[in-house]
Design a protein around this motif. Sequence first.
Motif, PDB file in Angstrom:
ATOM      1  N   THR A 125       0.845  -1.209   0.000  1.00  0.00           N
ATOM      2  CA  THR A 125       0.000   0.000   0.000  1.00  0.00           C
ATOM      3  C   THR A 125       0.872   1.248   0.000  1.00  0.00           C
ATOM      4  O   THR A 125       0.947   1.967  -0.995  1.00  0.00           O
ATOM      5  CB  THR A 125      -0.941  -0.008   1.214  1.00  0.00           C
ATOM      6  OG1 THR A 125      -0.165  -0.101   2.412  1.00  0.00           O
ATOM      7  CG2 THR A 125      -1.936  -1.136   1.122  1.00  0.00           C
ATOM      8  N   HIS A 177       1.129  -5.106  12.306  1.00  0.00           N
ATOM      9  CA  HIS A 177       1.357  -5.960  11.136  1.00  0.00           C
ATOM     10  C   HIS A 177       1.886  -7.327  11.555  1.00  0.00           C
ATOM     11  O   HIS A 177       2.813  -7.404  12.362  1.00  0.00           O
ATOM     12  CB  HIS A 177       2.366  -5.292  10.186  1.00  0.00           C
ATOM     13  CG  HIS A 177       1.874  -3.989   9.612  1.00  0.00           C
ATOM     14  ND1 HIS A 177       1.693  -2.865  10.374  1.00  0.00           N
ATOM     15  CD2 HIS A 177       1.533  -3.651   8.339  1.00  0.00           C
ATOM     16  CE1 HIS A 177       1.249  -1.885   9.590  1.00  0.00           C
ATOM     17  NE2 HIS A 177       1.141  -2.328   8.361  1.00  0.00           N
ATOM     18  N   SER A 219      -4.384   0.738   3.269  1.00  0.00           N
ATOM     19  CA  SER A 219      -5.318  -0.385   3.384  1.00  0.00           C
ATOM     20  C   SER A 219      -6.723   0.086   3.751  1.00  0.00           C
ATOM     21  O   SER A 219      -6.913   1.135   4.369  1.00  0.00           O
ATOM     22  CB  SER A 219      -4.821  -1.340   4.474  1.00  0.00           C
ATOM     23  OG  SER A 219      -4.778  -0.690   5.733  1.00  0.00           O
ATOM     24  N   GLY A 242      -7.793   8.595  13.178  1.00  0.00           N
ATOM     25  CA  GLY A 242      -6.956   9.235  12.170  1.00  0.00           C
ATOM     26  C   GLY A 242      -7.741   9.984  11.104  1.00  0.00           C
ATOM     27  O   GLY A 242      -7.220  10.866  10.433  1.00  0.00           O
TER      28      GLY A 242
END
Length: 332
Positions: free
Chosen positions: A32, A64, A178, A231
């Motif tokens: 990404t 991740h 993502s 965010g």
Amino acid sequence: MKTRLLKDTEEDICIAAKIIEQGGLVAFPTETVYGLGANAMDADAVRKIYEAKGRPADNPTIVHIAEREELGQVTFLVTEDMKTLMDRFWPGPMTMIVPRGEYIPYVTTGNLETVGVRMPENEVARELIRRSGCPIAAPSANLSGRPSPTTAQHVIDDLDGRIDAVIQSGPCRIGIESTVIDMTGKIPMILRPGYITKKDFEEALGQEILLDPTLNRKPREGEDFHPKAPGMKYRHYAPRAEMIIFKGDRIRVEAAIDQERAEREALGQKVFVIDFDEDRETVAAHEIFAMLRQADREGADVILAAALPQRGVGFSVMNRMLKSAGFNVREV
Ligand code: TXA
Ligand code: MG
């Protein structure tokens, strides 16, 4: 601090993994955008990510993992819907919001009881996670508020001297972040649109899913406006130039852009135009952040952009464009 420039070789990935193990920060490629990684279980290491980016502390990072087995270190709950989505979309550009497992510190989750988890498809990313021996917390590897980095050079431009190392690999295959999908409610909800679309999820799950209703629109005066992903409330992806998005019939949009360009140039301003082909939304996804950075580099005063049709990946690219422009849209 001197930032080490590493290659995406086995040998250099081992060096990067050592840095992560020892509590340092490494920027690495994913399919990404580039991520800025630290050991997700190490609160002090994750704190350094926020410092390096200048990121608000309430904006959680994404954890991740490289293999399905690691999910147990991140959460205690794996539902049937989660399994369906993991089978279909991992490794790949999907982040699931799930209940926070006890080993994930609150710094990593921005004090939330939930955590975002993603298994990237990029082999350099996965090899780094495997060799580090821990899940890696990683937001995008840009200074907070700037466009996300889709090349190693973008990372260096923003973070050189602020982080321990960068793994320099090719440009990111997809180019926008993502899709973030919240799996903690009764019906899954997209909190941030991305390469995997609402329709893709609905086909996989065999049911309709939700979109955070605040997406792709501006808060109305006095409105209680709370995007569910922390965010998403920040001015984001912002170039230094003023940006205007032109929306409407294609021919009128192009005419309006030409006219605005002529007027601005007559005033001595530097104009940068973004006009993607309407049915090439994956190309738009791949290029958008690099173009915003290029506009800045060229010292543009104003960016004139043609809106994309808000379907499929186009909706996701428009999400980034609207935020970049601070919702400065001109209907023509
Ligand atoms: O593609 C990506 O997701 C990239 C690469 C590096 O994997 N990462 C990325 O991270 O875009 P970042 O930090 O720039 O964006 C994470 C987004 C933010 O909008 C954040 O608020 C949201 O995911 N998020 C993370 N954890 C969350 C949680 N527990 N609840 C709600 N939103 C969450
Ligand atoms: Mg980001």
